[in-house]
Design a protein around this motif. Structure first.
Motif, PDB file in Angstrom:
ATOM      1  N   ALA A  26       0.866  -1.179   0.000  1.00 32.95           N
ATOM      2  CA  ALA A  26       0.000   0.000   0.000  1.00 32.95           C
ATOM      3  C   ALA A  26       0.899   1.224   0.000  1.00 32.95           C
ATOM      4  O   ALA A  26       1.791   1.354   0.844  1.00 32.95           O
ATOM      5  CB  ALA A  26      -0.907   0.008   1.217  1.00 32.95           C
ATOM      6  N   ILE A  27       0.698   2.096  -0.969  1.00 32.26           N
ATOM      7  CA  ILE A  27       1.423   3.362  -1.029  1.00 32.26           C
ATOM      8  C   ILE A  27       0.502   4.426  -0.443  1.00 32.26           C
ATOM      9  O   ILE A  27      -0.636   4.592  -0.900  1.00 32.26           O
ATOM     10  CB  ILE A  27       1.804   3.718  -2.484  1.00 32.26           C
ATOM     11  CG1 ILE A  27       2.668   2.610  -3.112  1.00 32.26           C
ATOM     12  CG2 ILE A  27       2.499   5.082  -2.543  1.00 32.26           C
ATOM     13  CD1 ILE A  27       4.012   2.395  -2.454  1.00 32.26           C
ATOM     14  N   VAL A  28       0.995   5.143   0.565  1.00 34.40           N
ATOM     15  CA  VAL A  28       0.200   6.147   1.270  1.00 34.40           C
ATOM     16  C   VAL A  28       0.835   7.513   1.050  1.00 34.40           C
ATOM     17  O   VAL A  28       2.042   7.676   1.249  1.00 34.40           O
ATOM     18  CB  VAL A  28       0.119   5.851   2.783  1.00 34.40           C
ATOM     19  CG1 VAL A  28      -0.764   6.872   3.489  1.00 34.40           C
ATOM     20  CG2 VAL A  28      -0.367   4.437   3.035  1.00 34.40           C
ATOM     21  N   ALA A  29       0.020   8.484   0.640  1.00 31.90           N
ATOM     22  CA  ALA A  29       0.495   9.845   0.399  1.00 31.90           C
ATOM     23  C   ALA A  29      -0.445  10.835   1.058  1.00 31.90           C
ATOM     24  O   ALA A  29      -1.628  10.545   1.279  1.00 31.90           O
ATOM     25  CB  ALA A  29       0.589  10.119  -1.104  1.00 31.90           C
ATOM     26  N   GLU A  30       0.091  12.017   1.336  1.00 30.93           N
ATOM     27  CA  GLU A  30      -0.693  13.050   2.011  1.00 30.93           C
ATOM     28  C   GLU A  30      -0.288  14.418   1.480  1.00 30.93           C
ATOM     29  O   GLU A  30       0.889  14.678   1.237  1.00 30.93           O
ATOM     30  CB  GLU A  30      -0.434  12.970   3.518  1.00 30.93           C
ATOM     31  CG  GLU A  30      -1.212  13.946   4.348  1.00 30.93           C
ATOM     32  CD  GLU A  30      -0.950  13.736   5.833  1.00 30.93           C
ATOM     33  OE1 GLU A  30      -1.934  13.674   6.574  1.00 30.93           O
ATOM     34  OE2 GLU A  30       0.236  13.625   6.221  1.00 30.93           O
ATOM     35  N   SER A  31      -1.284  15.267   1.308  1.00 30.66           N
ATOM     36  CA  SER A  31      -1.047  16.659   0.939  1.00 30.66           C
ATOM     37  C   SER A  31      -2.115  17.497   1.622  1.00 30.66           C
ATOM     38  O   SER A  31      -3.312  17.299   1.376  1.00 30.66           O
ATOM     39  CB  SER A  31      -1.114  16.845  -0.578  1.00 30.66           C
ATOM     40  OG  SER A  31      -0.986  18.212  -0.903  1.00 30.66           O
ATOM     41  N   GLY A  32      -1.696  18.401   2.486  1.00 28.46           N
ATOM     42  CA  GLY A  32      -2.660  19.195   3.235  1.00 28.46           C
ATOM     43  C   GLY A  32      -3.520  18.299   4.092  1.00 28.46           C
ATOM     44  O   GLY A  32      -3.017  17.463   4.841  1.00 28.46           O
ATOM     45  N   ASP A  33      -4.839  18.431   3.933  1.00 28.96           N
ATOM     46  CA  ASP A  33      -5.751  17.587   4.718  1.00 28.96           C
ATOM     47  C   ASP A  33      -6.210  16.353   3.953  1.00 28.96           C
ATOM     48  O   ASP A  33      -7.076  15.623   4.406  1.00 28.96           O
ATOM     49  CB  ASP A  33      -6.961  18.401   5.193  1.00 28.96           C
ATOM     50  CG  ASP A  33      -7.802  18.925   4.036  1.00 28.96           C
ATOM     51  OD1 ASP A  33      -7.357  18.864   2.879  1.00 28.96           O
ATOM     52  OD2 ASP A  33      -8.922  19.409   4.308  1.00 28.96           O
ATOM     53  N   ARG A  34      -5.625  16.121   2.780  1.00 33.88           N
ATOM     54  CA  ARG A  34      -5.990  14.943   1.982  1.00 33.88           C
ATOM     55  C   ARG A  34      -4.951  13.845   2.159  1.00 33.88           C
ATOM     56  O   ARG A  34      -3.759  14.082   2.046  1.00 33.88           O
ATOM     57  CB  ARG A  34      -6.082  15.300   0.491  1.00 33.88           C
ATOM     58  CG  ARG A  34      -7.138  16.325   0.182  1.00 33.88           C
ATOM     59  CD  ARG A  34      -7.296  16.567  -1.301  1.00 33.88           C
ATOM     60  NE  ARG A  34      -6.015  16.890  -1.918  1.00 33.88           N
ATOM     61  CZ  ARG A  34      -5.746  16.700  -3.211  1.00 33.88           C
ATOM     62  NH1 ARG A  34      -6.649  16.207  -4.026  1.00 33.88           N
ATOM     63  NH2 ARG A  34      -4.576  17.025  -3.703  1.00 33.88           N
ATOM     64  N   VAL A  35      -5.447  12.649   2.444  1.00 33.25           N
ATOM     65  CA  VAL A  35      -4.583  11.473   2.536  1.00 33.25           C
ATOM     66  C   VAL A  35      -5.280  10.342   1.794  1.00 33.25           C
ATOM     67  O   VAL A  35      -6.503  10.227   1.828  1.00 33.25           O
ATOM     68  CB  VAL A  35      -4.276  11.106   4.010  1.00 33.25           C
ATOM     69  CG1 VAL A  35      -5.531  10.747   4.768  1.00 33.25           C
ATOM     70  CG2 VAL A  35      -3.265   9.987   4.100  1.00 33.25           C
ATOM     71  N   ASN A  36      -4.502   9.554   1.097  1.00 26.21           N
ATOM     72  CA  ASN A  36      -5.071   8.441   0.356  1.00 26.21           C
ATOM     73  C   ASN A  36      -4.021   7.350   0.215  1.00 26.21           C
ATOM     74  O   ASN A  36      -2.829   7.582   0.406  1.00 26.21           O
ATOM     75  CB  ASN A  36      -5.558   8.889  -1.027  1.00 26.21           C
ATOM     76  CG  ASN A  36      -6.583   7.933  -1.600  1.00 26.21           C
ATOM     77  OD1 ASN A  36      -7.580   7.627  -0.972  1.00 26.21           O
ATOM     78  ND2 ASN A  36      -6.336   7.461  -2.802  1.00 26.21           N
ATOM     79  N   ALA A  37      -4.499   6.173  -0.126  1.00 20.89           N
ATOM     80  CA  ALA A  37      -3.612   5.031  -0.320  1.00 20.89           C
ATOM     81  C   ALA A  37      -4.108   4.224  -1.504  1.00 20.89           C
ATOM     82  O   ALA A  37      -5.293   4.216  -1.813  1.00 20.89           O
ATOM     83  CB  ALA A  37      -3.574   4.164   0.928  1.00 20.89           C
TER      84      ALA A  37
END
Length: 174
Positions: A26-37
């Motif tokens: 699972a690749i998890v990324a975040e920018s500001g208040d957005r996070v997704n995988a």
């Protein structure tokens, strides 16, 4: 919250190539208040520019890619795939888009942070990375025609991968 311990890269006892191809990551990324995988079976670990690195490949249409393009950090999360909940998680990460719904919430997944890097707390092995390169793949950069014909059919002709190179900041296991 789970407790993770540092894991020296030279003590890695499992084959990352086999783990990626057989079980995925699972690749998890975040920018500001957005996070997704998103789940992936593509990638690797290596060494370039004097750094230990992780290579992650994300299709251009993935919401996680959009977030990773904006952010600086990402993680690669590995799971015990004998646990049916983890198998379900990886399937949902692959099939649903975080753009349309909060798939992490739907899976009851908690996102934790270490060194400013988001990761899935229920993972049992995590690689924390700082993005140092993003290399778009195109029809012109893939030299093997058989790969183009197999991986980039009409359905995916406009959905090539981008290769992300992440400097490995830390590796942790629980």
């Amino acid at each position: 919250m789970h407790t993770f311990q540092p894991y020296p890269i030279n003590m890695l006892e499992w084959n990352p190539i086999k783990k990626l191809s057989d079980e995925g990551v699972a690749i998890v990324a975040e920018s500001g208040d957005r996070v997704n995988a998103t789940s992936s079976h593509n990638g690797g670990v290596g060494h370039i520019w004097g750094k230990n690195v992780l290579y992650a490949f994300l299709r251009n249409t993935r919401y996680t890619k959009e977030i990773l393009d904006e952010g600086e950090f990402f993680s690669a999360c590995f799971f015990d795939m004998t646990d049916v909940n983890n198998a379900r998680l990886m399937k949902i990460l692959d099939q649903l888009s975080g753009r349309n719904e909060d798939k992490l919430k739907a899976c009851r997944v908690e996102i934790a942070h270490a060194m400013n890097v988001p990761y899935i707390d229920s993972a049992n092995f995590i690689i924390l990375c700082r993005k140092i390169a993003a290399v778009p793949m195109t029809e012109n950069t893939i030299l093997d025609q058989k790969i183009l014909n197999l991986q980039y059919t009409e359905r995916h002709m406009d959905d090539f991968h981008t290769m992300y190179i992440g400097e490995i900041l830390d590796i942790r296991a629980r």
